[in-house]
Design an enzyme around this catalytic site. Structure first.
Site, mmCIF file in Angstrom:
data_model
loop_
_atom_site.group_PDB
_atom_site.id
_atom_site.type_symbol
_atom_site.label_atom_id
_atom_site.label_comp_id
_atom_site.label_asym_id
_atom_site.label_seq_id
_atom_site.Cartn_x
_atom_site.Cartn_y
_atom_site.Cartn_z
ATOM 1 N N GLU A 114 -13.179 -0.362 -16.762
ATOM 2 C CA GLU A 114 -12.122 -1.284 -17.184
ATOM 3 C C GLU A 114 -12.676 -2.696 -17.351
ATOM 4 O O GLU A 114 -12.197 -3.466 -18.182
ATOM 5 C CB GLU A 114 -10.957 -1.261 -16.176
ATOM 6 C CG GLU A 114 -10.122 0.003 -16.330
ATOM 7 C CD GLU A 114 -9.340 0.386 -15.089
ATOM 8 O OE1 GLU A 114 -9.277 -0.399 -14.125
ATOM 9 O OE2 GLU A 114 -8.781 1.506 -15.098
ATOM 10 N N ASN A 169 -9.235 2.034 -4.928
ATOM 11 C CA ASN A 169 -9.408 0.935 -5.879
ATOM 12 C C ASN A 169 -8.015 0.505 -6.311
ATOM 13 O O ASN A 169 -7.386 1.151 -7.138
ATOM 14 C CB ASN A 169 -10.233 1.425 -7.082
ATOM 15 C CG ASN A 169 -10.336 0.363 -8.171
ATOM 16 O OD1 ASN A 169 -9.982 -0.795 -7.950
ATOM 17 N ND2 ASN A 169 -10.816 0.754 -9.344
ATOM 18 N N TRP A 170 -7.562 -0.586 -5.719
ATOM 19 C CA TRP A 170 -6.188 -1.035 -6.000
ATOM 20 C C TRP A 170 -6.053 -1.657 -7.386
ATOM 21 O O TRP A 170 -4.932 -1.915 -7.832
ATOM 22 C CB TRP A 170 -5.745 -2.051 -4.943
ATOM 23 C CG TRP A 170 -5.328 -1.441 -3.635
ATOM 24 C CD1 TRP A 170 -5.392 -0.111 -3.279
ATOM 25 C CD2 TRP A 170 -4.761 -2.129 -2.513
ATOM 26 N NE1 TRP A 170 -4.911 0.058 -2.015
ATOM 27 C CE2 TRP A 170 -4.516 -1.172 -1.510
ATOM 28 C CE3 TRP A 170 -4.459 -3.470 -2.257
ATOM 29 C CZ2 TRP A 170 -3.966 -1.514 -0.272
ATOM 30 C CZ3 TRP A 170 -3.912 -3.810 -1.024
ATOM 31 C CH2 TRP A 170 -3.664 -2.830 -0.047
ATOM 32 N N LYS A 171 -7.161 -1.968 -8.027
ATOM 33 C CA LYS A 171 -7.127 -2.650 -9.330
ATOM 34 C C LYS A 171 -6.266 -3.923 -9.199
ATOM 35 O O LYS A 171 -6.256 -4.525 -8.126
ATOM 36 C CB LYS A 171 -6.639 -1.702 -10.418
ATOM 37 C CG LYS A 171 -7.450 -0.388 -10.403
ATOM 38 C CD LYS A 171 -7.233 0.495 -11.582
ATOM 39 C CE LYS A 171 -8.113 1.734 -11.433
ATOM 40 N NZ LYS A 171 -8.056 2.623 -12.585
ATOM 41 N N HIS A 193 -17.122 -1.202 -13.194
ATOM 42 C CA HIS A 193 -16.006 -0.310 -13.526
ATOM 43 C C HIS A 193 -15.759 -0.380 -15.036
ATOM 44 O O HIS A 193 -15.810 -1.463 -15.619
ATOM 45 C CB HIS A 193 -14.745 -0.718 -12.756
ATOM 46 C CG HIS A 193 -13.666 0.320 -12.843
ATOM 47 N ND1 HIS A 193 -12.923 0.500 -13.973
ATOM 48 C CD2 HIS A 193 -13.251 1.258 -11.964
ATOM 49 C CE1 HIS A 193 -12.074 1.508 -13.779
ATOM 50 N NE2 HIS A 193 -12.262 1.980 -12.559
ATOM 51 N N GLY A 235 -7.031 7.259 -15.018
ATOM 52 C CA GLY A 235 -5.630 6.904 -15.262
ATOM 53 C C GLY A 235 -4.926 7.800 -16.270
ATOM 54 O O GLY A 235 -3.840 7.466 -16.730
ATOM 55 N N GLU A 287 -17.389 8.285 -13.141
ATOM 56 C CA GLU A 287 -16.020 8.101 -13.610
ATOM 57 C C GLU A 287 -15.961 8.321 -15.107
ATOM 58 O O GLU A 287 -16.137 7.357 -15.884
ATOM 59 C CB GLU A 287 -15.561 6.664 -13.316
ATOM 60 C CG GLU A 287 -15.658 6.293 -11.862
ATOM 61 C CD GLU A 287 -14.438 5.532 -11.416
ATOM 62 O OE1 GLU A 287 -13.909 5.875 -10.367
ATOM 63 O OE2 GLU A 287 -13.995 4.621 -12.156
ATOM 64 N N SER A 306 -8.397 10.200 -11.963
ATOM 65 C CA SER A 306 -7.231 11.073 -11.771
ATOM 66 C C SER A 306 -7.368 12.039 -10.597
ATOM 67 O O SER A 306 -6.870 13.171 -10.655
ATOM 68 C CB SER A 306 -6.910 11.834 -13.064
ATOM 69 O OG SER A 306 -6.559 10.921 -14.083
HETATM 70 P P1 PGA Z 1 -7.357 6.697 -11.287
HETATM 71 O O1 PGA Z 1 -8.463 5.523 -11.319
HETATM 72 O O2 PGA Z 1 -7.503 7.398 -9.968
HETATM 73 O O3 PGA Z 1 -6.056 5.978 -11.430
HETATM 74 O O4 PGA Z 1 -7.676 7.586 -12.448
HETATM 75 C C1 PGA Z 1 -9.749 5.750 -10.840
HETATM 76 C C2 PGA Z 1 -10.580 4.531 -11.034
HETATM 77 O O5 PGA Z 1 -10.429 3.848 -12.061
HETATM 78 O O6 PGA Z 1 -11.393 4.165 -10.178
#
Ligand code: PGA
Length: 250
Positions: free
Chosen positions: A97, A9-11, A95, A173, A167, A212
């Protein structure tokens, strides 16, 4: 043992030049690994680039969001049909976020899930609890409710060949991944919840862990019975780290 699935997931990271470098490094390091499935979910504008670089490889690509509507006057939205035009096989849905920053409701997320399925795009549904909810011991209730919105509207059968990614919000993160026992216990709960209603859907459902994951903790997580792979944020932006995680999945 079913094949593990590892999703990058490159965001909101990357540009044409850096993506090219990263995708070429993925091809070099990851395509030789052939007993897992690997997907990279890129920002919308780079779907065409992912398609042109990854076609004819064993790495699939996808998006990080999808419109809940099929077509029409929805400024700024991107439909399932549009994603298919660029060969997207997967899409991340709900997600945290997005859920927090863009006020996505469970109902919207459920409709997006159904849109993806209706168009043959594999949805990767994100579920998870906050730290306060975990500390209060209500994490299963929270995740259960997120799944119920979909189950109550579309039935448990909709999870056949779909992907759910557990998640925990506190792990995303932060560098603080869930322990393999914490993750396994939630994954078992998720599969069990679907299995009670539809055994075969539960068996074909892939349940990823995200939050993470790094090359050091990946093996411990991936050996757990109900952990079918991972959704990887930060470490997917580094080809070497992502390769380490993919190798851990083998
Ligand atoms: P992360 O993100 O590996 O940077 O914790 C995971 C995600 O949000 O899918």
């Amino acid at each position: 043992m079913p094949r593990k699935l590892v999703v990058a997931n490159w965001k909101m990271h990357g540009n044409l030049a850096s993506n090219k470098q990263l995708l070429e490094a993925y091809i070099q390091k990851i395509t030789p690994i052939n007993n897992i499935d690997v997907v990279v979910c890129v920002p919308y504008p780079y779907l065409a680039q992912a398609q042109s670089i990854l076609q004819n490889t064993n790495i699939a690509w996808g998006a990080q969001n999808i419109s809940k509507d099929a077509v029409g006057a929805y400024t700024g939205e991107v439909s399932a049909v549009m994603l298919k035009d660029f060969g997207a096989r997967y899409v991340i849905i709900g997600h945290s976020e997005r859920a927090t920053a863009y006020c996505e409701s469970d109902e919207n997320i459920a409709t997006k899930f159904a849109q993806a399925k209706a168009h043959g795009i594999i949805p990767i549904l994100c579920v998870g609890e906050t730290l306060i909810e975990r500390e209060a011991g209500v994490m299963q209730m929270v995740v259960g409710k997120q799944l119920d919105t979909i189950i109550n509207t579309y039935g448990a059968g909709v999870f056949a060949n779909a992907v759910v990614s557990y998640e925990p919000i506190w792990a995303i993160g932060t560098g603080l991944a869930a322990s393999s026992d914490q993750a396994q216990s939630m994954h078992e709960f998720i599969r069990g919840k679907v299995a009670v209603l539809d055994k075969s859907a539960a068996a074909s459902l892939k349940i990823l862990y995200g939050g993470s994951v790094n090359p050091q903790n990946a093996v411990q997580l991936f050996v757990m019975q109900d952990i079918d792979g991972g959704l990887i944020g930060k470490c997917s932006l580094n080809a070497q780290e992502f390769e380490g995680i993919c190798r851990a999945a083998t």
